[in-house]
Design a protein around this motif. Structure first.
Motif, PDB file in Angstrom:
ATOM      1  N   THR A 107       0.831  -1.216   0.000  1.00 30.17           N
ATOM      2  CA  THR A 107       0.000   0.000   0.000  1.00 30.17           C
ATOM      3  C   THR A 107       0.861   1.260   0.000  1.00 30.17           C
ATOM      4  O   THR A 107       0.470   2.270  -0.580  1.00 30.17           O
ATOM      5  CB  THR A 107      -0.999   0.018   1.180  1.00 30.17           C
ATOM      6  OG1 THR A 107      -0.306  -0.209   2.395  1.00 30.17           O
ATOM      7  CG2 THR A 107      -2.077  -1.037   1.001  1.00 30.17           C
ATOM      8  N   ALA A 108       2.043   1.217   0.617  1.00 27.70           N
ATOM      9  CA  ALA A 108       2.937   2.382   0.597  1.00 27.70           C
ATOM     10  C   ALA A 108       3.408   2.676  -0.830  1.00 27.70           C
ATOM     11  O   ALA A 108       3.474   3.841  -1.243  1.00 27.70           O
ATOM     12  CB  ALA A 108       4.139   2.133   1.508  1.00 27.70           C
ATOM     13  N   ILE A 109       3.707   1.639  -1.592  1.00 23.04           N
ATOM     14  CA  ILE A 109       4.131   1.832  -2.985  1.00 23.04           C
ATOM     15  C   ILE A 109       2.975   2.381  -3.815  1.00 23.04           C
ATOM     16  O   ILE A 109       3.142   3.322  -4.599  1.00 23.04           O
ATOM     17  CB  ILE A 109       4.655   0.515  -3.585  1.00 23.04           C
ATOM     18  CG1 ILE A 109       5.907   0.060  -2.847  1.00 23.04           C
ATOM     19  CG2 ILE A 109       4.945   0.670  -5.080  1.00 23.04           C
ATOM     20  CD1 ILE A 109       6.330  -1.370  -3.158  1.00 23.04           C
ATOM     21  N   VAL A 110       1.799   1.803  -3.646  1.00 24.47           N
ATOM     22  CA  VAL A 110       0.618   2.260  -4.388  1.00 24.47           C
ATOM     23  C   VAL A 110       0.331   3.725  -4.059  1.00 24.47           C
ATOM     24  O   VAL A 110       0.106   4.542  -4.967  1.00 24.47           O
ATOM     25  CB  VAL A 110      -0.610   1.365  -4.090  1.00 24.47           C
ATOM     26  CG1 VAL A 110      -1.886   1.982  -4.639  1.00 24.47           C
ATOM     27  CG2 VAL A 110      -0.402  -0.039  -4.645  1.00 24.47           C
ATOM     28  N   ASP A 111       0.341   4.079  -2.785  1.00 25.05           N
ATOM     29  CA  ASP A 111       0.088   5.471  -2.384  1.00 25.05           C
ATOM     30  C   ASP A 111       1.097   6.424  -3.014  1.00 25.05           C
ATOM     31  O   ASP A 111       0.742   7.499  -3.497  1.00 25.05           O
ATOM     32  CB  ASP A 111       0.125   5.614  -0.855  1.00 25.05           C
ATOM     33  CG  ASP A 111      -1.041   4.932  -0.170  1.00 25.05           C
ATOM     34  OD1 ASP A 111      -2.030   4.575  -0.865  1.00 25.05           O
ATOM     35  OD2 ASP A 111      -0.960   4.728   1.062  1.00 25.05           O
ATOM     36  N   PHE A 150       4.738  -2.885 -15.007  1.00 29.65           N
ATOM     37  CA  PHE A 150       5.352  -2.898 -13.683  1.00 29.65           C
ATOM     38  C   PHE A 150       4.345  -3.587 -12.783  1.00 29.65           C
ATOM     39  O   PHE A 150       3.248  -3.073 -12.587  1.00 29.65           O
ATOM     40  CB  PHE A 150       5.636  -1.466 -13.211  1.00 29.65           C
ATOM     41  CG  PHE A 150       6.334  -1.412 -11.876  1.00 29.65           C
ATOM     42  CD1 PHE A 150       7.696  -1.653 -11.784  1.00 29.65           C
ATOM     43  CD2 PHE A 150       5.635  -1.101 -10.730  1.00 29.65           C
ATOM     44  CE1 PHE A 150       8.348  -1.594 -10.562  1.00 29.65           C
ATOM     45  CE2 PHE A 150       6.269  -1.037  -9.501  1.00 29.65           C
ATOM     46  CZ  PHE A 150       7.635  -1.285  -9.422  1.00 29.65           C
ATOM     47  N   VAL A 151       4.696  -4.751 -12.296  1.00 26.59           N
ATOM     48  CA  VAL A 151       3.759  -5.536 -11.500  1.00 26.59           C
ATOM     49  C   VAL A 151       4.054  -5.331 -10.021  1.00 26.59           C
ATOM     50  O   VAL A 151       5.170  -5.562  -9.562  1.00 26.59           O
ATOM     51  CB  VAL A 151       3.867  -7.037 -11.860  1.00 26.59           C
ATOM     52  CG1 VAL A 151       2.926  -7.859 -11.003  1.00 26.59           C
ATOM     53  CG2 VAL A 151       3.579  -7.256 -13.340  1.00 26.59           C
ATOM     54  N   LEU A 152       3.041  -4.886  -9.308  1.00 26.68           N
ATOM     55  CA  LEU A 152       3.125  -4.768  -7.852  1.00 26.68           C
ATOM     56  C   LEU A 152       2.377  -5.954  -7.277  1.00 26.68           C
ATOM     57  O   LEU A 152       1.156  -6.037  -7.406  1.00 26.68           O
ATOM     58  CB  LEU A 152       2.456  -3.480  -7.375  1.00 26.68           C
ATOM     59  CG  LEU A 152       3.097  -2.184  -7.829  1.00 26.68           C
ATOM     60  CD1 LEU A 152       2.238  -1.000  -7.412  1.00 26.68           C
ATOM     61  CD2 LEU A 152       4.489  -2.056  -7.244  1.00 26.68           C
ATOM     62  N   ALA A 153       3.102  -6.875  -6.690  1.00 26.43           N
ATOM     63  CA  ALA A 153       2.456  -8.079  -6.178  1.00 26.43           C
ATOM     64  C   ALA A 153       3.117  -8.523  -4.886  1.00 26.43           C
ATOM     65  O   ALA A 153       4.330  -8.498  -4.756  1.00 26.43           O
ATOM     66  CB  ALA A 153       2.538  -9.199  -7.213  1.00 26.43           C
ATOM     67  N   ARG A 154       2.296  -8.914  -3.955  1.00 26.29           N
ATOM     68  CA  ARG A 154       2.753  -9.560  -2.734  1.00 26.29           C
ATOM     69  C   ARG A 154       1.950 -10.848  -2.658  1.00 26.29           C
ATOM     70  O   ARG A 154       0.757 -10.811  -2.876  1.00 26.29           O
ATOM     71  CB  ARG A 154       2.484  -8.723  -1.496  1.00 26.29           C
ATOM     72  CG  ARG A 154       3.094  -7.348  -1.461  1.00 26.29           C
ATOM     73  CD  ARG A 154       4.525  -7.195  -1.640  1.00 26.29           C
ATOM     74  NE  ARG A 154       5.377  -7.789  -0.639  1.00 26.29           N
ATOM     75  CZ  ARG A 154       6.694  -7.792  -0.741  1.00 26.29           C
ATOM     76  NH1 ARG A 154       7.291  -7.249  -1.766  1.00 26.29           N
ATOM     77  NH2 ARG A 154       7.425  -8.351   0.182  1.00 26.29           N
ATOM     78  N   PRO A 155       2.478 -11.986  -2.411  1.00 28.24           N
ATOM     79  CA  PRO A 155       3.879 -12.173  -2.095  1.00 28.24           C
ATOM     80  C   PRO A 155       4.763 -11.949  -3.317  1.00 28.24           C
ATOM     81  O   PRO A 155       4.317 -12.093  -4.452  1.00 28.24           O
ATOM     82  CB  PRO A 155       3.945 -13.636  -1.633  1.00 28.24           C
ATOM     83  CG  PRO A 155       2.771 -14.304  -2.255  1.00 28.24           C
ATOM     84  CD  PRO A 155       1.730 -13.248  -2.412  1.00 28.24           C
ATOM     85  N   PRO A 156       6.042 -11.592  -3.025  1.00 28.00           N
ATOM     86  CA  PRO A 156       6.978 -11.373  -4.122  1.00 28.00           C
ATOM     87  C   PRO A 156       7.289 -12.707  -4.792  1.00 28.00           C
ATOM     88  O   PRO A 156       6.633 -13.691  -4.523  1.00 28.00           O
ATOM     89  CB  PRO A 156       8.201 -10.792  -3.408  1.00 28.00           C
ATOM     90  CG  PRO A 156       8.109 -11.319  -2.016  1.00 28.00           C
ATOM     91  CD  PRO A 156       6.650 -11.454  -1.710  1.00 28.00           C
ATOM     92  N   GLY A 157       8.258 -12.766  -5.617  1.00 26.15           N
ATOM     93  CA  GLY A 157       8.461 -14.037  -6.295  1.00 26.15           C
ATOM     94  C   GLY A 157       9.821 -14.243  -6.899  1.00 26.15           C
ATOM     95  O   GLY A 157       9.941 -14.349  -8.109  1.00 26.15           O
ATOM     96  N   HIS A 158      10.849 -14.288  -6.081  1.00 28.79           N
ATOM     97  CA  HIS A 158      12.161 -14.608  -6.645  1.00 28.79           C
ATOM     98  C   HIS A 158      12.993 -15.510  -5.748  1.00 28.79           C
ATOM     99  O   HIS A 158      14.101 -15.871  -6.114  1.00 28.79           O
ATOM    100  CB  HIS A 158      12.931 -13.323  -7.006  1.00 28.79           C
ATOM    101  CG  HIS A 158      13.300 -12.489  -5.832  1.00 28.79           C
ATOM    102  ND1 HIS A 158      14.445 -11.737  -5.795  1.00 28.79           N
ATOM    103  CD2 HIS A 158      12.692 -12.292  -4.648  1.00 28.79           C
ATOM    104  CE1 HIS A 158      14.514 -11.095  -4.640  1.00 28.79           C
ATOM    105  NE2 HIS A 158      13.456 -11.419  -3.933  1.00 28.79           N
TER     106      HIS A 158
END
Length: 165
Positions: free
Chosen positions: A10-14, A98-106
């Motif tokens: 949410t901090a990134i989205v804001d 640009f994909v904002l996703a949680r959980p991350p994936g690496h």
């Protein structure tokens, strides 16, 4: 306070919504119509996928530092779909994603979640892009503070990984 929490996203989205490029961003929800399990199976074993599903169904489970809650399986599948949608956008529309996703994936390995990652979204998306056949190589720019060990495992599949610490 645990480092993996919804406020990270949410901090990134804001921040993006209040940025100077906010009017250029097209916000999309992940699709749910594709057989995402088929795509996840390119990277993870069926046994592991079912273990994640089982932990989520019972409401709790843990792989290393990756905790599983009742919504984890569904949310992890949505995160994979978001990454695949990003690939589709790049290949079909010709626009960056640009994909904002949680959980991350690496970090997730073939048979184990790790580093807050349930599925290795980066490797799944890279293999999906290669399978479509329009491209021959994929580059993954990983700017986490440490390498994406799960993605690195799958680098033999014509995927270039550039870790940036």
């Amino acid at each position: 306070m645990h480092p993996e929490q919804p406020e990270r996203l949410t901090a990134i989205v804001d921040r993006l919504r209040s940025s100077t490029v906010a009017d250029q961003i097209q916000w999309l929800n992940p699709s749910t119509s594709r057989n995402v399990i088929k795509e996840i199976e390119r990277v993870h074993s069926t046994k592991y996928i079912e273990q994640v599903r089982s932990y989520s169904a019972r409401g709790w489970g843990c792989f290393e530092s990756t905790q599983i809650s009742p919504q984890s399986f569904e949310v992890a599948c949505l995160a994979v779909n978001a990454w695949l949608d990003g690939v589709d956008t790049v290949l079909q529309v010709g626009r960056p994603s640009f994909v904002l996703a949680r959980p991350p994936g690496h970090h997730a390995l073939k048979d184990e979640g790790m580093g807050f990652c349930i599925f290795c979204n980066a490797a799944i998306a890279a293999l999906y892009a290669l399978e479509i056949g329009q491209i021959k190589r994929v580059g993954i720019l990983d700017w986490d503070v440490h390498h994406g060990n799960g993605t690195q495992v799958f680098s033999k599949h014509k995927t270039v990984i550039i870790p940036i610490a």
